[in-house]
Design a protein around this motif. Structure first.
Motif, PDB file in Angstrom:
ATOM      1  N   PHE A  84      25.450  90.841  18.859  1.00  0.00           N
ATOM      2  CA  PHE A  84      26.165  92.058  19.268  1.00  0.00           C
ATOM      3  C   PHE A  84      27.532  91.643  19.796  1.00  0.00           C
ATOM      4  O   PHE A  84      27.628  90.761  20.651  1.00  0.00           O
ATOM      5  CB  PHE A  84      25.383  92.821  20.347  1.00  0.00           C
TER       6      PHE A  84
ATOM      7  N   ILE B  44      14.108  88.828  16.012  1.00  0.00           N
ATOM      8  CA  ILE B  44      13.579  89.344  14.734  1.00  0.00           C
ATOM      9  C   ILE B  44      14.663  89.920  13.822  1.00  0.00           C
ATOM     10  O   ILE B  44      14.410  90.174  12.646  1.00  0.00           O
ATOM     11  CB  ILE B  44      12.495  90.419  14.990  1.00  0.00           C
ATOM     12  N   GLY B  45      15.872  90.142  14.359  1.00  0.00           N
ATOM     13  CA  GLY B  45      16.968  90.620  13.522  1.00  0.00           C
ATOM     14  C   GLY B  45      16.835  92.083  13.133  1.00  0.00           C
ATOM     15  O   GLY B  45      15.865  92.760  13.491  1.00  0.00           O
ATOM     16  N   ILE B  46      17.842  92.564  12.391  1.00  0.00           N
ATOM     17  CA  ILE B  46      17.912  93.994  12.043  1.00  0.00           C
ATOM     18  C   ILE B  46      18.254  94.102  10.559  1.00  0.00           C
ATOM     19  O   ILE B  46      19.120  93.374  10.063  1.00  0.00           O
ATOM     20  CB  ILE B  46      19.016  94.684  12.883  1.00  0.00           C
TER      21      ILE B  46
ATOM     22  N   LYS C 187      14.007  91.667  24.533  1.00  0.00           N
ATOM     23  CA  LYS C 187      12.868  92.390  23.946  1.00  0.00           C
ATOM     24  C   LYS C 187      12.602  91.998  22.496  1.00  0.00           C
ATOM     25  O   LYS C 187      11.465  92.006  22.057  1.00  0.00           O
ATOM     26  CB  LYS C 187      13.145  93.906  23.961  1.00  0.00           C
ATOM     27  N   TYR C 188      13.684  91.694  21.750  1.00  0.00           N
ATOM     28  CA  TYR C 188      13.487  91.455  20.321  1.00  0.00           C
ATOM     29  C   TYR C 188      13.526  89.970  19.952  1.00  0.00           C
ATOM     30  O   TYR C 188      13.729  89.622  18.799  1.00  0.00           O
ATOM     31  CB  TYR C 188      14.493  92.290  19.512  1.00  0.00           C
TER      32      TYR C 188
ATOM     33  N   LEU D 178      13.600 101.690  15.573  1.00  0.00           N
ATOM     34  CA  LEU D 178      13.164 101.152  14.282  1.00  0.00           C
ATOM     35  C   LEU D 178      11.657 100.931  14.228  1.00  0.00           C
ATOM     36  O   LEU D 178      11.025 101.118  13.208  1.00  0.00           O
ATOM     37  CB  LEU D 178      13.861  99.817  13.990  1.00  0.00           C
ATOM     38  N   HIS D 179      11.109 100.518  15.376  1.00  0.00           N
ATOM     39  CA  HIS D 179       9.689 100.178  15.308  1.00  0.00           C
ATOM     40  C   HIS D 179       8.824 101.435  15.394  1.00  0.00           C
ATOM     41  O   HIS D 179       9.319 102.513  15.718  1.00  0.00           O
ATOM     42  CB  HIS D 179       9.325  99.184  16.409  1.00  0.00           C
TER      43      HIS D 179
ATOM     44  N   ILE E 271      21.734 101.972  14.558  1.00  0.00           N
ATOM     45  CA  ILE E 271      21.036 101.651  15.808  1.00  0.00           C
ATOM     46  C   ILE E 271      21.826 102.088  17.041  1.00  0.00           C
ATOM     47  O   ILE E 271      21.269 102.192  18.119  1.00  0.00           O
ATOM     48  CB  ILE E 271      20.670 100.150  15.924  1.00  0.00           C
TER      49      ILE E 271
ATOM     50  N   ASP F   5      21.099  86.424  19.769  1.00  0.00           N
ATOM     51  CA  ASP F   5      19.714  86.028  20.053  1.00  0.00           C
ATOM     52  C   ASP F   5      19.084  85.382  18.820  1.00  0.00           C
ATOM     53  O   ASP F   5      19.651  85.445  17.723  1.00  0.00           O
ATOM     54  CB  ASP F   5      18.891  87.243  20.528  1.00  0.00           C
TER      55      ASP F   5
ATOM     56  N   GLY G  12      11.597 101.325  24.025  1.00  0.00           N
ATOM     57  CA  GLY G  12      12.438 102.078  24.950  1.00  0.00           C
ATOM     58  C   GLY G  12      12.588 103.477  24.395  1.00  0.00           C
ATOM     59  O   GLY G  12      11.875 103.871  23.483  1.00  0.00           O
ATOM     60  N   LEU G  13      13.566 104.216  24.945  1.00  0.00           N
ATOM     61  CA  LEU G  13      13.774 105.589  24.483  1.00  0.00           C
ATOM     62  C   LEU G  13      14.649 105.651  23.240  1.00  0.00           C
ATOM     63  O   LEU G  13      14.830 106.702  22.652  1.00  0.00           O
ATOM     64  CB  LEU G  13      14.511 106.369  25.574  1.00  0.00           C
ATOM     65  N   GLY G  14      15.217 104.523  22.885  1.00  0.00           N
ATOM     66  CA  GLY G  14      16.159 104.523  21.763  1.00  0.00           C
ATOM     67  C   GLY G  14      17.518 105.038  22.182  1.00  0.00           C
ATOM     68  O   GLY G  14      18.257 105.583  21.360  1.00  0.00           O
ATOM     69  N   VAL G  15      17.870 104.884  23.454  1.00  0.00           N
ATOM     70  CA  VAL G  15      19.199 105.326  23.900  1.00  0.00           C
ATOM     71  C   VAL G  15      20.049 104.177  24.432  1.00  0.00           C
ATOM     72  O   VAL G  15      21.233 104.359  24.702  1.00  0.00           O
ATOM     73  CB  VAL G  15      19.122 106.442  24.979  1.00  0.00           C
ATOM     74  N   GLY G  16      19.446 102.983  24.586  1.00  0.00           N
ATOM     75  CA  GLY G  16      20.160 101.865  25.215  1.00  0.00           C
ATOM     76  C   GLY G  16      21.473 101.537  24.526  1.00  0.00           C
ATOM     77  O   GLY G  16      22.510 101.388  25.183  1.00  0.00           O
TER      78      GLY G  16
ATOM     79  N   ASN H 131      17.789  94.098  25.395  1.00  0.00           N
ATOM     80  CA  ASN H 131      17.405  94.169  23.971  1.00  0.00           C
ATOM     81  C   ASN H 131      17.218  92.776  23.391  1.00  0.00           C
ATOM     82  O   ASN H 131      16.247  92.530  22.672  1.00  0.00           O
ATOM     83  CB  ASN H 131      18.477  94.900  23.155  1.00  0.00           C
TER      84      ASN H 131
HETATM   85  P1  ADP Z   1      15.351 100.913  22.543  1.00  0.00           P
HETATM   86  O1  ADP Z   1      15.299 101.638  23.818  1.00  0.00           O
HETATM   87  O2  ADP Z   1      14.335 101.345  21.551  1.00  0.00           O
HETATM   88  O3  ADP Z   1      15.456  99.412  22.685  1.00  0.00           O
HETATM   89  P2  ADP Z   1      18.124 100.810  21.756  1.00  0.00           P
HETATM   90  O4  ADP Z   1      19.125 101.924  21.565  1.00  0.00           O
HETATM   91  O5  ADP Z   1      18.426  99.835  22.828  1.00  0.00           O
HETATM   92  O6  ADP Z   1      16.721 101.464  21.925  1.00  0.00           O
HETATM   93  O7  ADP Z   1      17.977 100.063  20.381  1.00  0.00           O
HETATM   94  C1  ADP Z   1      17.743 100.797  19.190  1.00  0.00           C
HETATM   95  C2  ADP Z   1      16.958  99.970  18.190  1.00  0.00           C
HETATM   96  O8  ADP Z   1      17.757  98.859  17.734  1.00  0.00           O
HETATM   97  C3  ADP Z   1      15.724  99.312  18.799  1.00  0.00           C
HETATM   98  O9  ADP Z   1      14.613 100.184  18.687  1.00  0.00           O
HETATM   99  C4  ADP Z   1      15.550  98.042  17.975  1.00  0.00           C
HETATM  100  O10 ADP Z   1      14.761  98.320  16.852  1.00  0.00           O
HETATM  101  C5  ADP Z   1      16.966  97.713  17.489  1.00  0.00           C
HETATM  102  N1  ADP Z   1      17.540  96.590  18.267  1.00  0.00           N
HETATM  103  C6  ADP Z   1      18.353  96.667  19.348  1.00  0.00           C
HETATM  104  N2  ADP Z   1      18.715  95.446  19.780  1.00  0.00           N
HETATM  105  C7  ADP Z   1      18.103  94.554  18.960  1.00  0.00           C
HETATM  106  C8  ADP Z   1      18.077  93.112  18.882  1.00  0.00           C
HETATM  107  N3  ADP Z   1      18.750  92.351  19.743  1.00  0.00           N
HETATM  108  N4  ADP Z   1      17.329  92.555  17.895  1.00  0.00           N
HETATM  109  C9  ADP Z   1      16.638  93.322  17.009  1.00  0.00           C
HETATM  110  N5  ADP Z   1      16.617  94.669  17.038  1.00  0.00           N
HETATM  111  C10 ADP Z   1      17.345  95.285  17.988  1.00  0.00           C
END
Ligand code: ADP
Length: 413
Positions: A404, A334-336, A306-307, A351-352, A344, A331, A368-372, A303
């Motif tokens: 995190f 882009i933040g949350i 990715k972000y 979110l996206h 989350i 990291d 991703g699937l939003g389950v990580g 994550n």
């Molecule tokens: P995904 O498979 O979509 O990455 P996650 O459960 O891992 O699903 O994360 C859920 C959501 O949290 C993501 O879609 C993303 O928008 C947000 N997110 C997770 N980690 C980060 C991060 N390090 N920085 C910004 N946004 C994050």
């Protein structure tokens, strides 16, 4: 009386509604309607009518209950509410007055007299129960009735809830079985693909699109990715069903995290991200399931990758706090947003925009699937730990980043 009084007519029978609407509109009234209890409350609040005509036998909350509720709303306390209903039981008029109605017009309505009756109530006519004793008796009966109805509704809700939980369990069990069934052949395919890939006699090269080696490599990559997706779904379902088994032993978080960083880097392509690991060397061993913990850190690190845009920094810090270890994965991405911070970790929370979904573990904003995070939380909580996130907000220009945190008990080794 005002030029054009607004009347809310609460009625679930369309033919009565049409009739009353016609009669009232032809007399110059403005008519709004609602066909059940909850929408009647909503419409009354929004429209603030001059008068309400209330059918008693409507679905959901009935007309008595809606009237009692409306009388608790300041702006509706004084307006005339008149019960318009078929007189089936003796005492219906008294019941309506007890619930808070101003008066009672029996159905079927007398079309000739109806406008007069409505004007009378609009201009101040009220009906009352004359005898105080009778009034007290109706009030007692009404409060008993309310409690009975409440009990009936709670029972129905509980039954529905039990049924929903049963269906949810069935769905989770199905996903777990389907996940296991998919995993077995996938592991076999992945194994054979790897054997093929490591065969030196396989012609072609990774750089030569269309050559057998190139194709086998792509196939291996895709099967690995598929395996990951099935694994994610399986894990989230096992966590849901409280069936995530942990096989615990001593774990060196330092080497586990280093391995995860190396593995992420290996598949990450050229993202030019700078990783810094701090304070991990000195950490004591913890009692945990190394495979599962690896998965949790893998999810956090992918994550972070990715972000965070190319060239960003990812810092992983560790420290001991009494009988636990705290790890922070920070990291410069882009933040949350603050309102998303609590959600989350829920499964399937993305979110996206899913229309822009790119299925990649490491591409910038790859979906991703939003389950990580749900899986990471399940694993950490399964170890008696805690996971949470800090971020000052989401901003793709300013890049406030996210941190995190994981708190993991050391456990009795
Ligand atoms: P995904 O498979 O979509 O990455 P996650 O459960 O891992 O699903 O994360 C859920 C959501 O949290 C993501 O879609 C993303 O928008 C947000 N997110 C997770 N980690 C980060 C991060 N390090 N920085 C910004 N946004 C994050």
């Amino acid at each position: 009386m005002k030029e054009k009084s607004k009347i809310l007519y609460v009625e679930d029978d369309p033919s009565s509604e049409i009739l009353v609407r016609r009669v009232l509109e032809s007399e110059g009234f403005q008519v709004v309607t609602a066909s059940n209890g909850l929408s009647a409350i909503e419409t009354a609040r929004n429209e603030l009518p001059d008068m309400i005509l209330m059918d008693i036998n409507i679905s959901g909350l009935d007309g008595y209950e809606v009237t009692t509720r409306l009388r608790t709303i300041d702006k509706l306390k004084q307006i005339p509410i008149v019960a318009v209903t078929a007189a089936t039981l003796s005492g219906d008029r008294e019941r309506a007055l007890t619930a808070g109605c101003t008066g009672y017009i029996p159905k079927p309505i007398d079309v000739d007299r109806f406008p007069e009756q409505v004007i009378a109530f609009l201009t101040g006519t009220t009906e009352e129960i004359e005898s105080a004793e009778e009034k007290a008796e109706y009030l007692r009966e009404y409060s008993h009735r309310l409690v009975d109805r409440l009990e009936e509704k709670i029972r129905a809700l509980e039954e529905n809830n039990i049924e929903l939980q049963r269906l949810d369990r069935m769905k989770t069990d199905f996903i777990i079985i389907a996940g296991h069934e998919l995993r077995t052949p996938l592991t076999t395919i992945y194994g054979y693909a790897q054997i093929l890939q490591t065969n030196p006699e396989l012609p072609g090269s990774s750089e030569n699109p269309g050559s057998p080696r190139f194709l086998v490599e792509k196939m291996t990559e895709a099967v690995w990715r598929l395996n990951q997706v099935v694994g994610d779904i399986l894990n989230v379902s096992l966590i849901d069903a409280n069936k995530l088994d942990l096989s615990k032993g001593p774990v060196f978080l330092n080497s586990l995290i280093q391995q995860a960083v190396e593995d992420v880097n290996a598949i990450g392509g050229d993202r030019q991200l700078i990783f810094t690991l701090e304070g991990l060397d000195d950490l004591p061993m913890v009692l945990g399931d190394s495979k599962r913990l690896y998965q949790a850190f893998w999810n956090l690190i992918t994550n972070a990758v990715k972000y965070t845009p190319d060239g960003g920094h990812i810092t992983i810090k560790g420290r001991r706090i009494e009988d636990a270890i705290q790890i922070a994965v920070q990291d410069t991405g882009i933040g949350i947003d603050p309102e998303d911070l609590d959600h989350i970790f829920d499964r399937f929370y993305i979110l996206h925009d899913t229309a822009l979904h790119r299925s990649s573990k490491t591409a910038f904003k790859g979906g991703g699937l939003g389950v990580g995070l749900a899986v990471a939380r399940g694993i950490i909580e399964g170890h008696g730990g805690r996971i949470w996130v800090e971020s000052e907000g989401h901003d793709e220009e300013q890049l406030p980043g996210s941190i995190f945190h994981i708190l993991l008990p050391i456990g009795e080794l």
